[in-house]
Design an enzyme around this catalytic site. Sequence first.
Site, PDB file in Angstrom:
ATOM      1  N   SER A 194       0.805  -1.226   0.000  1.00 41.68           N
ATOM      2  CA  SER A 194       0.000   0.000   0.000  1.00 41.68           C
ATOM      3  C   SER A 194       0.831   1.264   0.000  1.00 41.68           C
ATOM      4  CB  SER A 194      -0.885   0.045   1.245  1.00 41.68           C
ATOM      5  OG  SER A 194      -1.870  -0.945   1.177  1.00 41.68           O
TER       6      SER A 194
ATOM      7  N   ALA B  57       6.567   3.415   7.059  1.00 48.64           N
ATOM      8  CA  ALA B  57       6.134   4.403   8.031  1.00 48.64           C
ATOM      9  C   ALA B  57       4.889   4.040   8.840  1.00 48.64           C
ATOM     10  CB  ALA B  57       5.876   5.721   7.307  1.00 48.64           C
TER      11      ALA B  57
HETATM   12  O1  3PG Z   1       0.729  -3.513   6.982  1.00 47.97           O
HETATM   13  C1  3PG Z   1       0.045  -4.388   6.464  1.00 47.97           C
HETATM   14  O2  3PG Z   1      -1.163  -4.560   6.740  1.00 47.97           O
HETATM   15  C2  3PG Z   1       0.711  -5.323   5.490  1.00 47.97           C
HETATM   16  O3  3PG Z   1       2.031  -5.559   5.890  1.00 47.97           O
HETATM   17  C3  3PG Z   1       0.763  -4.715   4.148  1.00 47.97           C
HETATM   18  O4  3PG Z   1      -0.520  -4.331   3.728  1.00 47.97           O
HETATM   19  P1  3PG Z   1      -0.791  -2.941   3.023  1.00 47.97           P
HETATM   20  O5  3PG Z   1       0.456  -2.611   2.260  1.00 47.97           O
HETATM   21  O6  3PG Z   1      -1.936  -3.236   2.098  1.00 47.97           O
HETATM   22  O7  3PG Z   1      -1.114  -1.960   4.039  1.00 47.97           O
HETATM   23 MN    MN Z   2      -2.888  -1.978  -0.062  1.00 45.23          MN
HETATM   24 MN    MN Z   3      -2.170  -5.336   2.650  1.00 48.10          MN
END
Ligand code: 3PG
Ligand code: MN
Ligand code: MN
Length: 579
Positions: free
Chosen positions: A100, A307
């Site tokens: 993300s 972060a």
């Molecule tokens: O932090 C999280 O939930 C996962 O490690 C990665 O998920 P996201 O990149 O979709 O937030």
């Molecule tokens: Mn994501």
């Molecule tokens: Mn995720």
Amino acid sequence: MAPSLMSRCMGSCLPRVGRHTEPGSDWMLPAHSKLTRGKTLAVVVLDGWGEQIPDQYNAIHVANTPTMDSLKKGAPEHWRSIRAHGPAVGLPTEEDMGNSEVGHNALGAGRIFEQGAKLVDSALATGKLFYGAGFQYIQECFTNGTLHLIGLLSDGGVHSRYDQLQALMKGCTSRGAKKIRLHILTDGRDVLDGTSFTFVEQLEKDLEELRQQGVDASLASGGGRMHVTMDRYENDWNVVKRGWDAQVLGEAPHKFKSGIEALMQLKADNPKFNDQYCPPFVIVDKNGKSAGPIVDGDAVVTFNFRADRMIMLAKALEYANFDKFDRVRVPKIHYAGMLQYDGELKLPSKYLVSPPEIDRTSGEYFAKNRLRTFACSETVKFGHVTFFWNGNRSGLFDSKLETYVEIQSDQGITFNEKPGMKALQIGERARDAILSGKYDQVRVNLPNGDMVGHTGDIKATVVGCEAADKAVKMILDAVKETGGIYLVTADHGNAEDMVKRNPKTGQPLLDKNGKIQILTSHTCAPVPIAIGGPGLAPGVRFRTDLPHGGLANVAATMMNLLGFQAPSDYEPSLIEVVS
Ligand SMILES: O=C(O)[C@H](O)COP(=O)(O)O
Ligand SMILES: [Mn+2]
Ligand SMILES: [Mn+2]
């Protein structure tokens, strides 16, 4: 203005807003030569929604998603897939799945920046990490204090990587650290569930090696990342408090002699044990004294490069006036983050590696060009469509032009318990924002594919994807009603592949008990992008000369759809206008 451009814009075009010359020197975006302003653009990011083999382990395929299906089947010139992993989003290798942070950074900034994982790799390889002000600051404690390393024990490459931790430990001990304590967060989300055992075994070996060299090195505390420390966007401070108690105060409900003993015992006690939700524990000596509380004069490094899930702990460690929970004891420490996690808050103030400088994001351009933006998601993804989208920058660019709405996420549950999450509420808020006519861009993140996908519960993920699809319909209906334009895409894959596969055959792999191995992590799959709506000018279609287009091409595409040319250094727009 060049005469040809002037003649094209005479009459039907709105006045040209301005001119972009040198990067950063002029914020005014030139008008697009063929596309006009004035339509609301709805931007939907389906979190964790990739394109994959349509079999029973593809939760999106299994789910009833008529809206997303119709976008794919409807108009081939308005649907395509784009890259969302590896170098296309600034990650070190093609094997790095998207996530993300890097996904939304690329979507919002329109350019590919080398991301934390890569920046830390090169700072370690060149040794630069050990010569900066951040390292000197922690080094000041090496003679008399303990060095505490807190972070995610994993090689997922999303928040941290184990080889980087190894290099950090080596680099610190060879530069004078005599006593090191590890505070680990077990993963099972970016890597397979159950792998915490392997990582802890490896860590114990590495710590033993350091002990052989005369360093007093040991594990001090641990806990599962989703239950201990790694909350985000202030959804649940209890998560951070549990970590604080174990890491700083040396207190936890479970006490063990070693990390392996901790995991074995906790798993034996609870058949539902998993790495993500491992309860907090501390390592104690034979007298029950905890191995590594954080005390005055110690150094602390949070070794995650990403972060979002470190900011809350960084606040607890750094802020004098902190009131989110009772810290009980606040040691005087020298604290540095692997990176600076928030450029706006300058948090933490000391860090080992400079973060990517993501500047001139589309959000900032829009604000400078007086475009009105509405952004919304629920808490667990709120920072994705705001903070990450704006280049890891908290806050608004212009409070008169921007409205950011956060819908409170459910707390204290795993999202397979309520897989619909707040998708429909997000859809409703976006629908209302579109119908209000007050905004040029209405942007949302729909979290289900990702947040439910991470639980590894296929049935629940199917339900989650269906809810997200309904929310997309709500938004597209509003676009239809108001004559607007939509752009629907995703930030990386997750729900489209719920099993670990044999790379050659594509068949699911079995574990040692003959059970299919569930994949809780993201994937390297491409993601869909669809454009449409009554406001989309006839003749707009996806270009065919950008087969390797990725998330970073989306910002220029949005600017075009809003009637502007993109800055010249942005990755090219995915669309063209044919007559
Ligand atoms: O932090 C999280 O939930 C996962 O490690 C990665 O998920 P996201 O990149 O979709 O937030
Ligand atoms: Mn994501
Ligand atoms: Mn995720």
